[in-house]
Scaffold this active site. Structure first.
Site, short mmCIF file in Angstrom:
data_model
loop_
_atom_site.label_atom_id
_atom_site.label_comp_id
_atom_site.label_asym_id
_atom_site.label_seq_id
_atom_site.Cartn_x
_atom_site.Cartn_y
_atom_site.Cartn_z
N THR A 142 37.35 -24.65 -2.63
CA THR A 142 37.57 -24.08 -3.95
C THR A 142 38.86 -24.67 -4.49
O THR A 142 39.84 -24.84 -3.74
CB THR A 142 37.70 -22.54 -3.89
OG1 THR A 142 38.79 -22.17 -3.03
CG2 THR A 142 36.41 -21.91 -3.35
N SER A 198 31.97 -54.09 -9.04
CA SER A 198 33.05 -54.66 -9.82
C SER A 198 32.93 -56.17 -9.83
O SER A 198 32.50 -56.78 -8.85
CB SER A 198 34.40 -54.25 -9.22
OG SER A 198 35.46 -54.96 -9.81
#
Length: 379
Positions: free
Chosen positions: A160, A291
């Site tokens: 969380t 890339s």
């Protein structure tokens, strides 16, 4: 042609499914006018034959007006009327451009207005486009449940606020995604009902001006038979002509679906991040070099593209909301942008989910080396 000159807006013509559904509306009108003895049988049959051809996909290049147009869709309506009138004239032994036998307005558009045929065709198109979207949602849910079962024995850290919280199973993560997608499926299935009520027969503003009682009572049942949908005529034709909140509800359900998918894709990108210096708990299938300067790098391109689909759908929902609010008095003239945005959102979500399921979710694997522990028996 005047509309083509006036509205060089998107470069996109009318959605092909919308064109077919508009032809179905014209077919229902011709049948109803014939049965009401307002349209001679030979003229009606010629129009119906022309409608059937358009429904089959003929003359697609003849629909030249832009998807976004002024006039509440009059240009789209007249484009259809002119194509059908010319073709019906040919069926009656005439030639294109000679409207002595079949006239676009007097015969093809008999008992109709742009203001009732365009929203009706728009609703039919939403219903048709939702079919593949619902199928894609169902398929994505099944794939997520497969992964939930596959990963049920793998323990990971639940987090969380991006901080370690308590342990959980990786399978529970994917089960939660499946539950979310199922909820989107049910929400969209339910909101379809908003599209079953149409204002066909109300003509200009809901008064049913220039419409015979026989036509008014039969045109929607006739259209329902043609389309196979449980259509019903609005009890208040004035309300159904001026208020487009049904489209807003559909758009809201699409937005909720987009938000859910984007959140899940955010998680997938985060859980697969690294792979050496990130979370790296799951591996996404490598789809392309990431890339030009680092060709060995592999990026999460499928979740990324679905994120972008979601952004577009969320933006389209705002467009639909503003356009529906912009209606004034007895008519909302913004229907072209409303239905165009809805059609785009549904198509984008269908394509995005298909891509996500086949090119990403189906190939996800767990990086068990980084898991807390592998449970031999699911608990």
């Amino acid at each position: 042609m005047r509309a083509k000159q006036n509205f060089p807006i998107t470069g996109q013509s009318l959605h092909p499914v919308f064109i077919r559904n508009l032809a179905k509306v014209k077919k229902a009108a011709a049948q109803s006018n014939r049965n009401a003895l307002a349209l001679p049988a030979d003229k009606a049959e010629a129009i119906i034959r022309a409608c059937d051809e358009v429904i089959r996909g003929c003359f697609a290049d003849e629909f030249i007006v832009d998807a976004i147009q002024g006039g509440a869709g009059t240009s789209a309506n007249m484009n259809m009327n002119e194509v059908l009138a010319n073709r019906a004239n040919e069926w009656m032994g005439g030639r294109k451009g000679d409207y002595s036998r079949i006239h676009p307005n007097d015969h093809v558009n008999m008992s109709q207005s742009t203001n009732d045929v365009i929203p009706t065709a728009g609703k039919l198109t939403v219903l048709e486009l939702l079919k593949p979207l619902l199928a894609e949602l169902d398929g994505l849910e099944r794939e997520l449940r497969i992964k939930a079962a596959e990963f049920d024995g793998i323990l990971k850290m639940g987090r969380t606020q991006l901080q370690d919280a308590v342990p959980m199973r990786l399978g529970q993560t994917f089960h939660a995604y499946a539950t979310m997608v199922k909820r989107d499926y049910e929400r969209l299935k339910e909101v379809r009902c908003e599209m079953f009520t149409v204002n066909l027969g109300g003509t200009a503003i809901g008064t049913a001006i220039n419409v015979s009682p026989a036509y008014l009572s039969n045109v929607v049942p006739t259209l329902a038979k043609i389309t196979g949908y449980p259509l019903k005529q609005a009890e208040d034709l004035f309300d159904a002509t001026e208020n487009l909140d049904g489209f807003v509800m559909v758009s809201g359900a699409l937005k909720a679906c987009a938000v859910d998918l984007s959140k899940m894709c955010n998680d997938l990108r985060l859980l697969s991040s690294g792979p050496r210096t990130g979370f790296g708990e799951i591996n996404l299938p490598a789809r392309q070099n990431g890339s030009s300067i680092m060709p060995g790098k592999v990026n999460p391109v499928i979740p990324e593209v679905v994120n972008q689909v979601a952004f577009k759908v969320i933006g389209n929902d705002l467009t639909v909301t503003i356009a529906a609010e912009a209606g004034q008095l007895e008519l909302n003239v913004m229907e072209p942008i409303i239905v165009h945005s809805l059609f785009e959102s549904i198509d984008l979500l269908s394509n995005g989910m298909n891509t996500l399921r086949d090119r990403c979710v189906a190939g996800i694997t767990a990086n068990e080396e980084l898991s807390l522990i592998h449970i031999s028996e699911p608990t």
